[in-house]
Design an enzyme around this catalytic site. Structure first.
Site, PDB file in Angstrom:
ATOM      1  CG  ASP A 184      -2.125   0.869   1.086  1.00  0.00           C
ATOM      2  OD1 ASP A 184      -2.057   1.828   0.303  1.00  0.00           O
ATOM      3  OD2 ASP A 184      -3.139   0.594   1.736  1.00  0.00           O
ATOM      4  CG  ASP A 185      -0.346   4.829  -0.023  1.00  0.00           C
ATOM      5  OD1 ASP A 185      -1.102   4.448  -0.933  1.00  0.00           O
ATOM      6  OD2 ASP A 185      -0.699   5.624   0.869  1.00  0.00           O
ATOM      7  CB  CYS A 196      -6.889   2.366  -1.598  1.00  0.00           C
ATOM      8  SG  CYS A 196      -5.500   3.047  -0.697  1.00  0.00           S
ATOM      9  CE  LYS A 218      -6.260  -0.332   1.766  1.00  0.00           C
ATOM     10  NZ  LYS A 218      -5.525   0.916   1.578  1.00  0.00           N
ATOM     11  CG  HIS A 253      -9.825   0.147   0.846  1.00  0.00           C
ATOM     12  ND1 HIS A 253      -8.859   1.125   0.943  1.00  0.00           N
ATOM     13  CD2 HIS A 253     -11.006   0.768   1.120  1.00  0.00           C
ATOM     14  CE1 HIS A 253      -9.421   2.275   1.251  1.00  0.00           C
ATOM     15  NE2 HIS A 253     -10.722   2.077   1.370  1.00  0.00           N
ATOM     16  CG  ASN A 309      -1.742   4.198  -4.621  1.00  0.00           C
ATOM     17  OD1 ASN A 309      -2.851   3.772  -4.300  1.00  0.00           O
ATOM     18  ND2 ASN A 309      -0.908   4.692  -3.724  1.00  0.00           N
ATOM     19  CE  LYS A 365      -3.401   7.192  -1.548  1.00  0.00           C
ATOM     20  NZ  LYS A 365      -3.408   6.614  -0.195  1.00  0.00           N
TER      21      LYS A 365
END
Length: 465
Positions: free
Chosen positions: A26-27, A66, A119, A121, A266, A286
């Site tokens: 994530d990120d 996300c 995660k 989402h 991302n 992002k």
């Protein structure tokens, strides 16, 4: 330059049902691995994975946010085709439509065990959770862990408490950063147990780690270890997690029959400053359609099948993973149209293959902000987020990042100008004309909010009352 142009494809050794392990971080920015140039800390397990596998340097997240990027990964579709955009909050009544077919649902038809640890989402209501989307097991968090009372902006957002989810039910609460520091180790241990449990069956293991999305938290074992602050500590712990999974595959005798994929949803959330990562020099981050928002790290490893030490600069996208996994496992393709392309031969080392030539940069609800063919990228005039010229935040607090900066129409050549700094629109009218045709085809198919156009081939999002 792409390396290994003359390298012949490596042939598979045995089973027609390889295990698939998919890390989705994530990120994580393009420049956040030491093999991609990160400074101040090291990622030895991922560096080793790159040496033992192939590093794809032109790999795109479907969108720079996300929920949208996760929908694309699991369905092989541009997320706007499915009505999905943005990042869903805890009270959202929409999610990935259960009628859509995920990678998990497809491989289950070939007898695969399926598990997700991390995660999700894609909708936090029960109707949208992983067990309703093809997964046998789920342990993780339903949405980003900044959507909780511990967020710095909680006074405005009023988020409910965040809990681990076990299967379809709430489990232990995650009340503070100390509890959040166990995100990476808990997910890693559950993933290892899944491998042990299914060592005699083919399996699809999806590990979407919640970090390094803010707020950052590292377990006691890794705090201060990097010498580069909390961000470095978090990345080193994620690198440890990858190492633990690779080690477990070897311990169970599964290493030679497992494709491991490592990539990100991302680019980095740059206005968080020292709590954000690096784009490796690409523009913006992002939440933008520039390369810093969508070009992400990607390493794939499968001993004896995926060439070791190869670097491929061929254009690929997250949607391409589904058709590739389907081809490798013998699983059926989805009944409805997808946007991904099969890159099996490229994966096996045939660098003469160019499975993907075009890419569409959609963002917000359904805005076509840019299109690409080969190394040419045409950016359309659009309002968007910009981090440039803004002082970044510090110590977990965000800096300013205006959401409606007006970007002008521009043409970039990503070989000569990967940072998207030099507009060559006026010098290349024929290129612009060709890219405009690609955009027009996309608008007919998917629509474009920038022109108030409705697409002909959109499918309904999932909804609950």
């Amino acid at each position: 330059m792409t390396m290994g142009l003359c390298m012949p494809p490596v042939m598979a050794q045995s089973d027609d049902k390889p295990n698939i392990v998919l890390f989705f971080i994530d990120d994580l920015g393009y420049g956040d691995l030491s093999v991609n140039g990160a400074l101040g800390y090291s990622t030895p397990n991922l560096d080793k994975m790159a040496m033992e596998g192939t590093r794809f340097t032109n790999f795109m997240a479907a969108q720079a946010v996300c929920s949208a990027s996760r929908a694309a990964l699991l369905t092989g579709c541009y997320p706007n085709r499915l009505g999905i955009s943005g990042a869903y909050g805890p009270e959202s009544k929409v999610g990935l439509n259960p009628e859509e077919e995920t990678i998990a649902e497809l491989v289950k038809q070939r007898g695969y065990a399926t598990g997700i640890f991390g995660k999700w989402h894609l909708g936090s209501k029960k109707a949208f959770l992983p067990l309703q989307q093809g997964f046998d097991e789920y342990y993780g968090v339903p949405y980003s862990h900044d959507m909780w009372p511990g967020h710095p902006n909680q006074v405005h957002a009023k988020y409910p408490p965040l809990h681990w989810i076990e299967g379809n039910e709430e489990a232990a609460a995650i009340p503070d950063l100390e509890a959040a520091s166990e995100l990476t180790p808990n997910i890693t241990e559950r993933a290892k147990k899944f491998i042990q449990k299914n060592k005699n069956n083919p399996f699809f293991l999806y590990i979407p780690h919640p970090l390094p999305h803010v707020p950052l938290a590292a377990s006691k074992r890794f705090r201060g270890k990097s010498g580069a602050g909390i961000f470095g500590d978090v990345i080193m712990e994620l690198d440890w997690s990858v190492g633990e999974i690779l080690k477990e595959l070897k311990n169970q005798g599964l290493d030679d029959n497992t494709l491991v994929i490592f990539t990100s949803d991302n680019g980095p959330w740059l206005n968080y400053g020292d709590h954000a990562g690096s784009t490796g020099g690409f523009r913006e981050g992002k939440g933008t359609s520039f390369e810093g928002g969508q070009r992400v790290p990607c390493i794939m490893r499968w001993p004896g099948v995926v060439p070791a030490g190869l670097v491929s600069n061929k254009l690929l996208a997250a949607m391409d993973i589904l058709p590739t996994v389907a081809k490798l496992t013998g699983a059926p393709m989805p009944k409805n149209k997808i946007d991904g392309v099969d890159f099996v031969q490229l994966l096996k080392g045939d660098q003469t293959q160019t499975p993907r030539e075009e890419f569409l940069y959609y963002y917000r609800r359904n805005s076509l902000e840019a299109v690409r063919k080969g190394d040419w990228k045409l950016v359309f005039e659009h309002p968007g987020r910009s981090y440039e010229g803004q002082a970044p935040g510090k110590d977990g607090m965000p800096g300013h990042a205006p959401e409606n900066h007006l970007f002008p129409k521009a043409l970039y050549h990503l070989t000569r100008d990967p940072g998207e700094r030099y507009d060559v629109l006026e010098q290349n009218p024929e290129v612009v004309k060709e890219l405009e045709k690609i955009a027009e085809k996309a608008r007919i198919d998917l629509g474009d909010d920038l022109q108030d156009r409705k697409g002909q081939n959109l499918r309904p999002i999932g909804r609950v009352e």
